[in-house]
Write an enzyme that holds these catalytic residues in place. Structure first.
Site: not given
Ligand code: SF4
Length: 239
Positions: A119-120, A202, A205, A230
């Site tokens: 996701c990151c 985010c 998170c 990340c």
């Molecule tokens: Fe995805 Fe969480 Fe990374 Fe944001 S911090 S990009 S929602 S995994």
């Protein structure tokens, strides 16, 4: 004459305060350096310094689509307050987000470290690569005492993941120094900081931390502290 050797720049940066380090970076790189803000306290300090010393530097934000509403309010406030600055926002690729959410679920990051890093990658790392495409150097608000992974952070580093020079003007500042600057210079910050949020990313998170908890405890709290990056600030040479 150019002094674009990383260790030379780093030695020079060690003799400068953050404001003059930003000036040195701009004098050296001009339009070939930009500044990544995720709207944290450190980023707001650097934005204020850029406004004072190097207003032509592009200031970009990665809008992951999952930020807190307060972050968008702060973005709008910055734009109004620093109208002369060059703000830019980068978004994730819409097809990549659609495919990720449709196959792995909207909250995939809670299910595994692999999903969280995926996701990151989709929401942050790919847009970052586009943001850095036309520059030789970038600047960020990292500090040494933010995380175990940042203990040996340098003022100027070679960013191997992105093949760029990276400036960390606040590398040796404490959180108290950051907050003193904010107070003295009337810098706007995200109101969530007053509710115990230190590092704000985010919404799904990030959580507030309790007194005595580690600064990064509010990010990806379900993971081991040594894995909490990340992909934006990985440096294999820095333990
Ligand atoms: Fe995805 Fe969480 Fe990374 Fe944001 S911090 S990009 S929602 S995994």
């Amino acid at each position: 004459m150019s002094i674009r050797d990383v260790s030379q720049l780093n030695n020079l940066a060690h003799s400068l305060d953050p404001l003059n380090m930003i000036k040195m970076a701009y004098d050296e790189f001009g339009a070939k350096i930009n500044f990544a803000t995720s709207l944290g306290e450190e980023d707001q300090v650097i934005t204020d310094m850029v406004a004072k010393i190097a207003p032509a530097i592009e200031i970009f934000t990665l809008d992951t689509g999952r930020l807190y509403p307060e972050a968008y309010t702060l973005m709008a406030k910055n734009k109004a307050k620093y109208a002369h600055l060059n703000f830019k926002t980068y978004y994730p690729d819409n097809q990549a987000v659609e495919q990720m959410v449709n196959t792995r679920g909207i909250n995939l990051f809670y299910e595994s470290i692999e999903n969280r890093k995926f996701c990151c990658r989709v929401r942050k790392v790919e847009p970052l690569q586009r943001a850095l495409k036309n520059v030789d150097a970038w600047m960020v608000g990292l500090r040494r005492d933010q995380a175990p992974t940042r203990g040996k952070l340098e003022a100027v580093e070679w960013d191997e993941s992105n093949n760029k020079i990276k400036f960390n003007p606040l590398y040796n500042w404490s959180l108290d120094q950051v907050r003193d600057y904010i107070k003295i210079n009337n810098v706007d910050i995200n109101p969530l900081h007053a509710l115990g949020f230190i590092s704000i990313g985010c919404a799904p998170c990030t959580r507030a931390i309790k007194p005595g908890e580690d600064i990064r405890a509010g990010r990806w709290w379900w993971e081991n502290p040594n894995q909490k990056e990340c992909g934006l600030h990985n440096n294999p040479k820095r333990p």
